[in-house]
Write a protein that holds these residues in place. Sequence first.
Motif, PDB file in Angstrom:
ATOM      1  N   GLU A 267     -12.074  -8.921  -6.547  1.00  0.00           N
ATOM      2  CA  GLU A 267     -12.184 -10.385  -7.799  1.00  0.00           C
ATOM      3  C   GLU A 267     -13.388 -10.929  -7.045  1.00  0.00           C
ATOM      4  N   PRO A 268     -14.188 -11.191  -8.011  1.00  0.00           N
ATOM      5  CA  PRO A 268     -15.621 -11.759  -7.805  1.00  0.00           C
ATOM      6  C   PRO A 268     -15.582 -13.164  -7.030  1.00  0.00           C
ATOM      7  N   GLU A 269     -16.678 -13.470  -6.486  1.00  0.00           N
ATOM      8  CA  GLU A 269     -16.814 -14.730  -5.643  1.00  0.00           C
ATOM      9  C   GLU A 269     -16.921 -15.708  -6.955  1.00  0.00           C
ATOM     10  N   THR A 270     -16.273 -16.964  -6.472  1.00  0.00           N
ATOM     11  CA  THR A 270     -16.294 -17.995  -7.349  1.00  0.00           C
ATOM     12  C   THR A 270     -16.974 -19.208  -6.718  1.00  0.00           C
ATOM     13  N   THR A 271     -16.900 -20.406  -7.368  1.00  0.00           N
ATOM     14  CA  THR A 271     -17.671 -21.709  -6.577  1.00  0.00           C
ATOM     15  C   THR A 271     -16.560 -22.297  -5.451  1.00  0.00           C
ATOM     16  N   ALA A 272     -15.227 -21.634  -5.684  1.00  0.00           N
ATOM     17  CA  ALA A 272     -14.135 -22.102  -4.805  1.00  0.00           C
ATOM     18  C   ALA A 272     -13.931 -21.274  -3.536  1.00  0.00           C
ATOM     19  N   THR A 273     -14.135 -19.831  -3.871  1.00  0.00           N
ATOM     20  CA  THR A 273     -13.739 -19.027  -2.696  1.00  0.00           C
ATOM     21  C   THR A 273     -14.569 -17.523  -2.813  1.00  0.00           C
ATOM     22  N   ASP A 274     -14.712 -17.223  -1.640  1.00  0.00           N
ATOM     23  CA  ASP A 274     -15.395 -15.999  -1.338  1.00  0.00           C
ATOM     24  C   ASP A 274     -15.027 -14.718  -2.412  1.00  0.00           C
ATOM     25  N   THR A 275     -15.615 -13.502  -2.139  1.00  0.00           N
ATOM     26  CA  THR A 275     -15.015 -12.347  -2.704  1.00  0.00           C
ATOM     27  C   THR A 275     -13.804 -12.105  -2.372  1.00  0.00           C
ATOM     28  N   THR A 276     -12.984 -11.684  -3.114  1.00  0.00           N
ATOM     29  CA  THR A 276     -11.552 -11.054  -2.720  1.00  0.00           C
ATOM     30  C   THR A 276     -11.074  -9.882  -3.211  1.00  0.00           C
ATOM     31  N   VAL A 277     -10.060  -9.375  -2.409  1.00  0.00           N
ATOM     32  CA  VAL A 277      -9.528  -8.223  -2.988  1.00  0.00           C
ATOM     33  C   VAL A 277      -8.037  -8.201  -3.205  1.00  0.00           C
ATOM     34  N   VAL A 278      -7.330  -7.813  -3.961  1.00  0.00           N
ATOM     35  CA  VAL A 278      -5.967  -7.871  -4.051  1.00  0.00           C
ATOM     36  C   VAL A 278      -5.660  -6.371  -3.777  1.00  0.00           C
ATOM     37  N   ALA A 279      -4.896  -6.027  -2.805  1.00  0.00           N
ATOM     38  CA  ALA A 279      -4.194  -4.720  -2.462  1.00  0.00           C
ATOM     39  C   ALA A 279      -2.923  -4.612  -3.008  1.00  0.00           C
ATOM     40  N   ILE A 280      -2.623  -3.649  -3.779  1.00  0.00           N
ATOM     41  CA  ILE A 280      -1.436  -3.494  -4.687  1.00  0.00           C
ATOM     42  C   ILE A 280      -0.984  -2.251  -4.205  1.00  0.00           C
ATOM     43  N   ALA A 281       0.269  -2.137  -3.516  1.00  0.00           N
ATOM     44  CA  ALA A 281       1.180  -0.863  -3.218  1.00  0.00           C
ATOM     45  C   ALA A 281       1.637  -0.283  -4.414  1.00  0.00           C
ATOM     46  N   HIS A 282       2.177   0.981  -4.176  1.00  0.00           N
ATOM     47  CA  HIS A 282       2.917   1.672  -5.516  1.00  0.00           C
ATOM     48  C   HIS A 282       3.974   1.059  -6.034  1.00  0.00           C
ATOM     49  N   ASP A 283       4.868   0.219  -5.221  1.00  0.00           N
ATOM     50  CA  ASP A 283       5.697  -0.730  -5.791  1.00  0.00           C
ATOM     51  C   ASP A 283       5.483  -1.937  -6.216  1.00  0.00           C
TER      52      ASP A 283
END
Length: 111
Positions: free
Chosen positions: A45-61
């Motif tokens: 997820e790209p950086e926005t004016t409110a938060t740094d660059t983020t990653v959503v880690a999603i498991a198989h379930d």
Amino acid sequence: MGWFSRRARGAEATPTKLDREATRDDLAALEAFIASRRGVEFYLEPETTATDTTVVAIAHDGEWIRRRTGTPRAAGAIARKHAVPLYEAARTGYPERMRIWSRAHPERHAR
């Protein structure tokens, strides 16, 4: 008196940081998630004016976590290190299994 004369002086010069930057704990949480689950994928997820660059880690379930990484390069480094696929969330969207899991576990991600 003009419309813009009511603005607070110096307001444009003071940047506002609404959220914190990525920490080692954020990166460690992503690595722990990868190590304890199978089939993990990263959604950047790209950086926005409110938060740094983020990653959503999603498991198989569909279980997921969101953590700051600081930069897309840092997210890519973790993904390469652990052989985890990395997708751009803005291009691919999120998998349906994430939404299903979130509906089944509202207590985990209530805002």
